[in-house]
Design an enzyme around this catalytic site. Structure first.
Site, mmCIF file in Angstrom:
data_model
loop_
_atom_site.group_PDB
_atom_site.id
_atom_site.type_symbol
_atom_site.label_atom_id
_atom_site.label_comp_id
_atom_site.label_asym_id
_atom_site.label_seq_id
_atom_site.Cartn_x
_atom_site.Cartn_y
_atom_site.Cartn_z
ATOM 1 C CD GLU A 1 31.676 -28.552 -0.387
ATOM 2 O OE1 GLU A 1 31.511 -28.310 0.823
ATOM 3 O OE2 GLU A 1 32.066 -27.689 -1.196
ATOM 4 C CD GLU B 1 33.598 -24.476 -6.085
ATOM 5 O OE1 GLU B 1 33.093 -23.775 -5.191
ATOM 6 O OE2 GLU B 1 34.665 -25.103 -5.936
#
Length: 286
Positions: free
Chosen positions: A163, A168
Site C-alpha cells: 500500500e 492523507e
C-alpha cells in the site's frame, strides 16, 4: 490508508534536502518514458453524472469486521449524492450524514450515521513505474480522513499486497499531509513515511499530490516539492519491499475511525473531496 493508525515511524524530510539528488541516485531512475502520459481522468461531463465505469469501481458498504479495518463510521454508497461530476470538470466525493430512516448496517455499531464514497481503478487502470498526480481539494475537520492511495495488484492479502498512501489529511490537522507505505512487516502504526505542511488548510486550495514510483524507490511530493523518499534499505528487512508490481488507485473520504476519531460539533458536513484530475505517467496498463 486502510489501516491508518497514526504512523510512529514517520521520517521527516525537509524541503531543502528533498532537492538534493546524487549522480548515483539519478542513475537508478527509469527510462525517459516515465514522463509519458498514458492515462488521465479529467472528469468532463454533466453535473450529477457518475464517474465512468470503464475506469472506476465504486465499493459499497461498511465491512462486517472492524469497519474497513479502522472502526470507520461511514457506509460507502454508489449514490450520486456521494460521488458524481459537478459539471465543471471535477469529481466530487462527499461524506454526509445518513438519513435517519436509512438504517445502513455498520460496524462496530448497528447503524452507520454517515455515508460517503470509495472509488478504485482496480482491474482497470494501474501503474507499474512512473508518476501518479492527483490535483484536489481535500476536506478537513475533526473525524474526517480524505485519502488518495494505491494498493498492489499482486493478489496477496494485505499487508503483503503493498500500500502506498499518496496523501492523507487527518482530522484536526488541516495543514499536514501524510505520505506512508505499508508492507509485510511495516503496517498500521508501523507504516513508514513522512509529512509536509501546506500554507493553509487542505480544503482552502487545490494542490497536486503525487508519488514517483521508480524501481526500488518511491518519492512523495506536493505541488512538485518532494518531502520523503523510501528505498528498501529503510525497511525492517530489504526483502519486504513489495512495490515492484502494478498498483491501482483509490479515492475516498472516511468518517471516524482509529486515527481521526469521531466527528464532533465542530465538524462541517457535508464534506467534499474535489478532484480536478488524475494522471498516470510512465508504464502500466488501462
Amino acid at each position: 490508508m486502510k489501516h491508518p493508525v497514526r504512523p510512529i515511524l514517520m521520517l521527516a524530510v525537509g524541503a531543502l534536502l528533498a532537492g538534493c539528488v546524487s549522480t548515483q541516485d539519478a542513475a537508478r531512475r527509469p527510462a525517459p518514458d516515465r514522463d509519458r502520459l498514458f492515462w488521465q481522468a479529467e472528469f468532463d461531463g454533466s453535473a450529477g453524472t457518475r464517474p465512468s465505469v470503464k475506469y472506476w469501481n465504486t465499493e459499497t458498504g461498511n465491512r462486517d469486521e472492524e469497519g474497513w479495518g479502522n472502526n470507520e463510521l461511514q457506509y460507502y454508497t454508489d449514490d450520486a449524492a456521494n460521488s458524481a461530476l459537478d459539471g465543471t470538470g471535477h469529481l466530487l466525493i462527499t461524506a454526509k450524514r445518513a438519513p435517519e430512516e436509512a438504517e445502513l448496517p455498520c460496524y462496530p455499531q448497528k447503524v452507520c450515521p454517515f455515508t460517503s464514497a470509495r472509488l478504485t481503478t482496480a482491474h482497470k487502470v494501474s501503474l507499474r513505474h512512473g508518476r501518479v498526480e492527483v490535483r484536489a481539494e481535500l476536506p478537513t475537520g475533526q473525524g474526517l480522513l480524505p485519502a488518495i492511495w494505491m494498493l498492489g495488484d499482486n493478489g496477496a492479502q494485505w499487508p503483503r499486497q503493498g500500500e502506498i498512501d499518496i496523501s492523507e489529511v487527518v482530522g484536526d490537522e488541516p495543514r499536514t499531509v501524510y505520505g506512508t507505505a505499508h508492507g509485510p512487516t511495516y503496517y498500521n502504526e508501523n507504516g513508514i513515511g513522512g509529512s509536509t505542511s501546506l500554507p493553509a488548510g487542505a480544503g482552502r486550495a487545490f494542490h497536486t499530490y503525487a508519488v514517483e514510483k521508480e524501481p526500488h524507490r518511491i518519492t512523495w511530493s506536493v505541488d512538485g516539492k518532494q518531502y520523503f523518499t523510501l528505498t528498501p534499505d529503510k525497511l525492517p528487512a530489504t526483502r519486504d519491499w513489495v512495490f515492484e508490481q502494478d498498483m491501482h488507485l483509490l479515492l475516498n473520504v472516511a468518517v471516524g475511525g482509529d486515527w481521526p476519531g469521531p466527528p464532533d460539533d465542530s465538524t462541517r458536513l457535508p464534506a467534499t473531496m474535489t478532484i480536478d484530475y488524475v494522471r498516470f505517467y510512465g508504464t502500466g496498463h488501462h
